[in-house]
Enzyme design. Structure first.
Site, PDB file in Angstrom:
ATOM      1  N   LYS A  21       0.867  -1.189   0.000  1.00  0.00           N
ATOM      2  CA  LYS A  21       0.000   0.000   0.000  1.00  0.00           C
ATOM      3  C   LYS A  21       0.901   1.236   0.000  1.00  0.00           C
ATOM      4  CE  LYS A  21      -3.828   2.100   2.624  1.00  0.00           C
ATOM      5  NZ  LYS A  21      -4.769   1.916   3.746  1.00  0.00           N
ATOM      6  N   SER A  61      -9.714   2.444   3.083  1.00  0.00           N
ATOM      7  CA  SER A  61      -8.810   3.154   2.218  1.00  0.00           C
ATOM      8  C   SER A  61      -7.877   2.242   1.421  1.00  0.00           C
ATOM      9  CB  SER A  61      -7.967   4.135   3.028  1.00  0.00           C
ATOM     10  OG  SER A  61      -7.196   3.443   3.972  1.00  0.00           O
ATOM     11  N   SER A  65     -10.108   0.034   7.302  1.00  0.00           N
ATOM     12  CA  SER A  65      -9.550   0.140   5.955  1.00  0.00           C
ATOM     13  C   SER A  65      -8.905  -1.095   5.372  1.00  0.00           C
ATOM     14  CB  SER A  65      -8.540   1.288   5.903  1.00  0.00           C
ATOM     15  OG  SER A  65      -9.222   2.512   6.064  1.00  0.00           O
TER      16      SER A  65
END
Lengths: 98, 481, 484
Positions: free
Chosen positions: C78, C153, C177
């Protein structure tokens, strides 16, 4: 939960985020909606608990007083928008503390 | 010097920032050395790179505990950190990690000496926080250059109760703190270099009024003298304003040493909302009792204790002991001299007299003395054991100051030994008397003052080496005849 | 060979056995990315050259028989994890040109095991969002139906693993998330106990809530990577003083006799029928495996959303103050003075959601409001944590839906912040209490996957994974992949 224009401007200044006049109203409404959530905590009985600032119930670790970082100026200043003589440049600051 | 109406009183509180002399920073392993090239001692943590986290330097805990003990304060455990939020280019994270609720040191006091005796000034708290970087304004064509070498250096902020009432008291308090931190070895307390900084909160009120007046905070005072002058100026300014019917604005002011005045700093009022909240990247610090005790046990003798010891052990006067104990380096120097010479009283006199005069003349600190404590001790030893007279010692002192020679070397090579042989002194005196028969007549006919003249002549004839006491005794006898 | 169809353990064995090389495996994925990611936009940066170099090095180590534990296995990170020398943007214009000068501990740990980084995945800006629509680099699409969001997210991580463009991806979870995108994309996502995974180099959103974790295709895969990511880090003061846990050993252990708690407050809420049904079916599976199901009460759980939306914005308002155009990142043009530099850099560099949250947080901390909001929220947080503590005295894990529904269309909730925030209603409590939580796929509705959430007691990731693996050994939901 009402937020006055003045309050919003002060908050925006504290956060150093410019909010232009056009978006003031819509932003205010969005924030008021979110702030409305806050009121839900009013009813909760928190007289028997203390604030939790850490999920961990532990003590702060420490490190020895030794110099472990070397001079990496070139590497670290690579991403800087404006540099001169190894200093970060910003528009002139008035009334600086030393 | 007060030139305002007598019914006002000043209320002063001092916030002193002490830069701790650790090797590395409060929350990172970058060096704290002074004078490095810009941003060569600012690692990714100090530059607030995305994703970095603070890790606490253990030495600062020791230093804070020592200070707490020296200030008769309580050590709080647990103690924790908080974020103080504000924007300034020398503050890279946009917040400073400081302490809010539970500072490591709290509720202490300091005794200072004033004209009217001892006064106790409360110390509200002392807390740990990180220093900011520096902004440089010259040579950048309308821009400022930011150097973050200093960012993250550990500070202890010492906050006094508003119990100081005059600029002189403020300086006495400041000097005490200075003495303590140097004694503890936690900071070099150099105001000119910025390792000790003082902000003064000043307000005035009519004597008898229990409410506090509106206060201002004055910054940028970097010497004891300027602290006194700045506070004095601010007191007078406030009184003048109030007597003119104006109100005092609560604001931060900067001291201008050239103009000897203060002026307001430009900043928005509500911008001082620091929005403190507990620092989530650091856990509360639990200080074990054993740790605290171990640290306290390792503390050096503090100024007050040393002064007491100088009085009891060396029989010095309170005044002399106070003076010598105030500065750790001076006190250490004195003790070495006293040890070598075996005469503490004489040592104290020479240090406060001859040596001080010489140091002041050349603007040197005791550490820069051109005569070592060992040499001075030897010189005094030679006075004590009668090898030289006090007068000759002064000459030798001058020679020691400007050369590398040893005391005994100089005495021997220049033949400065005291003359102590009675017969020798007698013969010198006889010679002087024979050469000054007129004065002899005058003395014998009542002009007692001429005794000094004869002593002077004998000293001159012996190049100052005759033992003064013996000269006195023998001369008196001879003149009576 | 469809290398991407192999599980992580199968890939690892294949590499060890020499069935294929890391270079082959890595190239296979890079190829898929170049063909399929245009539509999904799950990657911000594909580190092709670096990946092939890493793969080559891994292959050499296999040949020399001194290979590392996870050598040659590809992974996507990420874009919130700093990776030295590689663009690290956090999905924001503020960092769109930021080449990290150091690597996060998470990256280093996995790199030290020999993993090959395929690239940095897209994400909601500064980890704030539940749909991956706030990224400066454009929205991410759900591989199950590209008109739908992947969740956020960690939308990019979920999307690329779901589309099999990477076998596994790292992700972060502050209010859900990891778990919410896992649920919306039919994946297994786990957020460990707070302090389990180092936050050093993981760009901060809300410091007391953020945790790094994994998005994978199975509990088995997740366990392998989470184990390698975990462990004490002296550079993170909030890191637990524990070594790497063993998360793979007990996966196959039976859950017979263990207790599953169902929080009555969660199930009292209005829930779509299809969610209720899938949870009931999952409960039946667990019962058939010998677990007992018990009702528990988390009486303060409904305070979770307001607590979160005070604390997270408050912490983020301070964490994001460093983005000021001075030392790195975006700077506005021609600032006329220092105030202008700050005000316009931050106006232009941050997106709407981020700005909203910074302002909310600033407000909550401001003079006069601190006690009523921030302090109150931290106290209420303790109430929620206490509820969980109490519940875990009688159960091993707590079960609920992960999300209030399957995915939604792009743009559907983008203009209604509160609607969006409600996505995290089931996931937020675990972050508040610092407890581990995971999501496993347990159903489907109208072609879109949905997941169930398991929350465990502090430090009990192994137990959670055991429950998840147990379920996955007896069902096929996690095996379903979208057709792209």
């Amino acid at each position: 939960m009402a937020l006055s224009d003045q309050e919003l401007k002060e908050i925006a200044y504290l956060a150093r985020i410019n909010v232009n006049e056009e978006s003031l109203t819509s932003l205010k409404k969005e924030l008021e909606d979110i702030l409305g959530l806050f009121e839900e905590l009013n009813e909760a009985d928190t007289s028997q608990v203390s604030a939790m600032s850490h999920p961990l119930d532990l003590s702060q670790p420490t490190r020895k007083d030794e110099v472990t970082e070397e001079n990496l100026r070139e590497e670290l200043l690579k991403n800087a928008p404006s540099v001169k003589s190894g200093l970060f440049l910003v528009p002139k600051v008035i009334d600086g503390d030393n | 010097m007060k030139n305002y109406s007598e019914d006002w009183e000043a209320v002063i509180g001092l916030e002193i920032h002490v830069q701790l002399s650790t090797k590395s920073k409060l929350f990172s392993g970058a060096s704290t050395d002074f004078g490095a090239l810009p941003n060569t001692q600012a690692c990714n943590i100090d530059l607030a790179m995305p994703g970095v986290l603070p890790v606490l330097n253990e030495e600062v805990l020791r230093m804070a505990i020592k200070l707490g003990k020296a200030l008769n304060a309580q050590i709080n455990s647990p103690t924790s950190f908080a974020r103080k939020n504000y924007f300034y280019p020398d503050s890279p994270k946009g917040y400073q990690i400081s302490q809010m609720d539970k500072p490591i040191v709290e509720n202490g006091y300091l005794d200072i000496e004033t004209e009217v005796g001892n006064k106790r000034i409360g110390v509200t708290r002392a807390h740990l926080e990180e220093d900011a970087g520096k902004s440089l304004h010259d040579d950048f064509e309308g821009q400022s250059g930011i150097d973050l070498n200093r960012a993250g250096t550990p500070l202890l902020e010492i906050v006094s109760e508003p119990e100081i009432n005059t600029p002189e008291e403020a300086v006495a308090y400041l000097k005490s703190i200075h003495s303590i931190i140097r004694y503890l070895g936690i900071s070099d307390g150099n105001m000119a270099e910025g390792s000790m900084r003082c902000d003064a909160n000043v307000s005035v009120r009519k004597i008898g009024d229990e409410n506090l007046g509106t206060r201002t905070e004055t910054k940028n005072v970097n010497s004891f003298r300027f602290v006194e002058k700045a506070i004095q100026y601010e007191i007078e300014r406030q009184i003048h304003e109030l007597e003119s019917g104006n109100k005092i604005t609560q604001e931060t002011r900067l001291y201008d040493s050239q103009a000897n005045s203060t002026r307001p700093m430009r900043s928005k009022e509500f911008a001082n909302d620091y929005r403190y909240f507990p620092e989530p990247d650091l856990l509360p610090i639990n200080l074990e009792n054993e740790f605290i005790e171990e640290v306290m046990a390792s503390m050096p003798e503090m100024p007050n204790q040393k002064k007491e010891r100088f009085v009891s052990e060396f029989n010095l006067s309170e005044y002399d002991a106070s003076l010598l104990a105030a500065d750790k380096d001076l006190a250490d120097f004195f003790e070495e001299v006293a040890k070598v010479s075996n005469s503490p009283k004489l040592s104290a006199n020479w240090i406060m007299g001859e040596l001080s005069a010489e140091l002041n003349k050349e603007n040197l600190s005791i550490n820069e003395s051109k005569i070592s404590s060992n040499k001075l001790g030897q010189l005094i030893l030679r006075i004590e054991d009668g090898t030289i007279s006090g007068k000759i010692a002064k000459e030798i002192f001058e020679k020691l100051w400007s050369s590398d020679n040893e005391v005994d070397e100089i005495i021997k090579s220049e033949g400065l030994e005291q003359v102590t042989d009675d017969k020798e002194i007698e013969s010198i005196i006889d010679g002087v008397i024979n050469n000054n028969t007129e004065q002899l007549e005058q003395y014998r006919s009542g002009k007692d003052r001429l005794f000094g003249f004869f002593v002077g002549q004998v000293m001159k004839a012996s190049q100052g080496k005759a033992n003064p006491k013996q000269v006195n005794d023998i001369l008196r006898k001879k003149l009576e005849k | 060979m469809d290398l991407h169809k192999l599980s992580l353990n199968q890939q690892l064995n294949g590499l060890k056995e020499g069935d294929f090389t890391s270079t082959e495996l890595t190239s296979h994925y890079l190829d898929r990315i170049s063909k399929l990611d245009k539509e999904l936009n799950s990657f911000i940066t594909v580190t092709e050259d670096q990946a092939l170099l890493q793969a080559e090095a891994a292959d050499k180590r296999y040949k020399d028989k001194n290979n590392l534990a996870l050598d040659g296995l590809p992974i996507a990170h990420k874009d919130i994890f700093c990776t030295k020398g590689v663009l690290t943007t956090c999905g924001s214009k503020m960092l769109s040109n930021f080449e990290a000068p150091y690597s996060s501990t998470v990256y280093e740990k996995l790199d030290n095991e020999g993993m090959v980084m395929l690239g940095k995945t897209n994400m909601d800006e500064f980890a704030m969002g539940s749909s991956n629509e706030t990224s400066y680099f454009g929205p991410v699409k759900n591989p199950w139906d590209t008109e739908y969001v992947p969740g956020g997210s960690s939308g990019g991580s979920a999307s690329c693993v779901s589309a099999e463009l990477a076998p596994v991806a790292t992700a972060t979870d502050t209010g859900g998330s990891i778990r919410q995108p896992a649920s919306l994309c039919g994946l297994t996502g786990i957020k460990p106990t707070y302090g389990r995974v180092s936050r050093y180099g993981m760009i901060a959103f809300a410091s007391s809530l953020d945790q790094g974790g994994v998005v994978a295709r199975s509990a088995e895969d997740a366990a392998l990577i989470l184990e390698a990511m975990s462990g004490h880090d002296s550079k993170d003061s909030t890191s637990l003083k524990l070594d790497k846990p063993d998360l793979t050993k007990g996966l196959d252990d039976s859950i017979k006799g263990m207790k599953i708690g169902l929080p009555k407050e969660f199930f009292a809420q209005d829930m779509p029928v299809y969610i209720e049904k899938s949870i009931e079916e999952a409960i039946e599976v667990y019962k058939s495996l010998g677990a007992e199901v018990v009702e528990v009460s988390l009486s303060n759980i409904n305070l979770s959303l307001p607590i979160y939306y005070i604390i997270a914005p408050a912490e983020c308002s301070a964490n994001l103050s460093r983005y000021d155009g001075v030392r790195y990142g975006y700077r506005c043009e021609n600032p006329k003075d220092i105030e202008d530099l700050y005000m316009r850099t931050r106006e232009e560099g941050f997106g709407k959601e981020v700005k909203r949250r910074i302002l909310i947080g600033t407000y909550a901390l401001s003079a006069g409001y601190y006690d009523a909001y921030y302090l109150k929220a931290q106290k209420c947080r303790q109430l929620v944590a206490n509820d969980f503590s109490e519940a875990f005295k009688s159960v091993d894990v707590i079960l609920s839906p992960t999300t209030p529904g399957t995915s939604f269309k792009s743009g559907e909730k983008a203009n209604d912040p509160i609607e969006m925030y409600l996505q995290d209603i089931f996931t937020i409590p675990a972050n508040l209490a610092g407890l581990p939580g995971l999501s496993v796929p347990c159903g489907e509705y109208e072609g879109l996957p949905l997941g169930m959430q398991l929350v465990g007691n502090s430090l009990e990731e192994a137990k959670l994974l055991q429950f998840a693996h147990s379920y996955q050994s007896n069902t096929d939901w996690h095996k379903k992949m979208p057709n792209i």
